[in-house]
Design an enzyme around this catalytic site. Sequence first.
Site, mmCIF file in Angstrom:
data_model
loop_
_atom_site.group_PDB
_atom_site.id
_atom_site.type_symbol
_atom_site.label_atom_id
_atom_site.label_comp_id
_atom_site.label_asym_id
_atom_site.label_seq_id
_atom_site.Cartn_x
_atom_site.Cartn_y
_atom_site.Cartn_z
ATOM 1 N NE ARG A 103 -2.373 0.986 3.600
ATOM 2 C CZ ARG A 103 -3.079 1.369 4.646
ATOM 3 N NH1 ARG A 103 -4.396 1.331 4.591
ATOM 4 N NH2 ARG A 103 -2.494 1.753 5.741
ATOM 5 C CB THR A 107 -1.867 7.240 -3.146
ATOM 6 O OG1 THR A 107 -1.303 5.919 -3.253
ATOM 7 C CG2 THR A 107 -0.935 8.232 -3.834
ATOM 8 C CG ASP A 198 2.829 -2.555 8.946
ATOM 9 O OD1 ASP A 198 2.879 -1.634 8.129
ATOM 10 O OD2 ASP A 198 2.973 -3.765 8.621
ATOM 11 C CG ASP A 201 6.486 -3.153 9.661
ATOM 12 O OD1 ASP A 201 7.063 -3.682 8.693
ATOM 13 O OD2 ASP A 201 6.250 -1.932 9.734
HETATM 14 O O1 LIG Z 1 -7.048 -2.379 2.939
HETATM 15 P P1 LIG Z 1 -5.825 -1.608 2.584
HETATM 16 O O2 LIG Z 1 -5.973 -0.133 2.877
HETATM 17 O O3 LIG Z 1 -5.361 -1.848 1.179
HETATM 18 O O4 LIG Z 1 -4.663 -2.054 3.573
HETATM 19 C C1 LIG Z 1 -4.439 -3.376 3.906
HETATM 20 C C2 LIG Z 1 -3.125 -3.845 3.351
HETATM 21 O O5 LIG Z 1 -2.052 -3.224 4.074
HETATM 22 C C3 LIG Z 1 -1.184 -4.223 4.588
HETATM 23 O O6 LIG Z 1 -0.169 -4.523 3.708
HETATM 24 P P2 LIG Z 1 1.095 -3.552 3.507
HETATM 25 O O7 LIG Z 1 0.837 -2.583 2.406
HETATM 26 O O8 LIG Z 1 1.478 -2.950 4.827
HETATM 27 O O9 LIG Z 1 2.200 -4.524 2.980
HETATM 28 P P3 LIG Z 1 3.059 -5.593 3.821
HETATM 29 O O10 LIG Z 1 2.134 -6.751 4.112
HETATM 30 O O11 LIG Z 1 4.157 -5.948 2.901
HETATM 31 O O12 LIG Z 1 3.532 -4.931 5.081
HETATM 32 C C4 LIG Z 1 -2.124 -5.396 4.794
HETATM 33 O O13 LIG Z 1 -1.454 -6.609 4.957
HETATM 34 C C5 LIG Z 1 -3.003 -5.330 3.585
HETATM 35 O O14 LIG Z 1 -2.458 -5.985 2.455
HETATM 36 O O1 LIG Z 2 -4.016 -1.136 10.383
HETATM 37 C C1 LIG Z 2 -3.433 -1.532 9.348
HETATM 38 C C2 LIG Z 2 -3.770 -1.066 8.058
HETATM 39 C C3 LIG Z 2 -3.101 -1.547 6.985
HETATM 40 N N1 LIG Z 2 -2.105 -2.441 7.164
HETATM 41 C C4 LIG Z 2 -1.759 -2.900 8.392
HETATM 42 O O2 LIG Z 2 -0.849 -3.721 8.525
HETATM 43 N N2 LIG Z 2 -2.430 -2.431 9.446
HETATM 44 MG MG LIG Z 3 2.704 -3.583 6.165
#
Ligand SMILES: O=P(O)(O)OC[C@H]1O[C@H](OP(=O)(O)OP(=O)(O)O)[C@H](O)[C@@H]1O
Ligand SMILES: O=c1cc[nH]c(=O)[nH]1
Ligand SMILES: [Mg+2]
Length: 207
Positions: A103, A107, A198, A201
């Site tokens: 994400r 944006t 997160d 993380d």
């Molecule tokens: O509903 P949304 O607003 O799209 O957000 C949710 C997304 O954000 C997180 O991923 P992230 O972008 O943090 O990637 P990561 O799993 O690599 O940390 C989560 O695991 C989802 O995929």
């Molecule tokens: O709360 C949130 C939103 C998006 N992605 C995450 O990992 N946590």
């Molecule tokens: Mg993430």
Amino acid sequence: MQVQVMDHPLIQHKVTLMRKKETGSTDFRNLLEEITMLMGYEITRDLPLEDIAIETPVAPTTGKQISGKKLGIVPVLRAGLGMVQGLLNLIPMARVGHIGLYRDPETLEPVEYYCKLPDVQDRDFIIVDPMLATGGSASAAITLLKDKGVQNIKLMCLVAAPQGVQRVNKDHPDVRIYVAALDDTLNEHGYIVPGLGDAGDRIFGTK
Ligand SMILES: O=P(O)(O)OC[C@H]1O[C@H](OP(=O)(O)OP(=O)(O)O)[C@H](O)[C@@H]1O
Ligand SMILES: O=c1cc[nH]c(=O)[nH]1
Ligand SMILES: [Mg+2]
């Protein structure tokens, strides 16, 4: 809002442990796998069965077995990886695809960086991602599968915001959503409140 909240007491207890900021990566990962198994038990309730003739040590009988339904599990990278083993423990014959999305922090739009799927012909899919925030990533992952011809998709998340559920309901009304917790809202950075931070993380110990 069309969403099934799986609020079994064991699930609620374990989600609370995951939310705590002092919970470390090892416990976080183990709890996520345990909750995924508990949710998976319910989500697989409609798997088709067929009769099979067997012999017990005492007598011949007819047993039930899962009929040859083809299943695919697709984690949205990275955080979705934490939910794969829990489902594979229940459905070892499932194939695993991967969709890489992150994400954009400004944006909040999903950016695709990887897609590798098993043969989609006649295969039902379960998309897994712990967090359903704005719903942009889940909606994009579903669209990717549909563009390859997949017809039957379920979405399984740990924690959802109402905004994410509404987005997926609107974009993909045919996709059933299963969550362990439906939270209050999103904050100004698109994080679920109260959420758990997160997820990627916390699973992988990054920052
Ligand atoms: O509903 P949304 O607003 O799209 O957000 C949710 C997304 O954000 C997180 O991923 P992230 O972008 O943090 O990637 P990561 O799993 O690599 O940390 C989560 O695991 C989802 O995929
Ligand atoms: O709360 C949130 C939103 C998006 N992605 C995450 O990992 N946590
Ligand atoms: Mg993430």
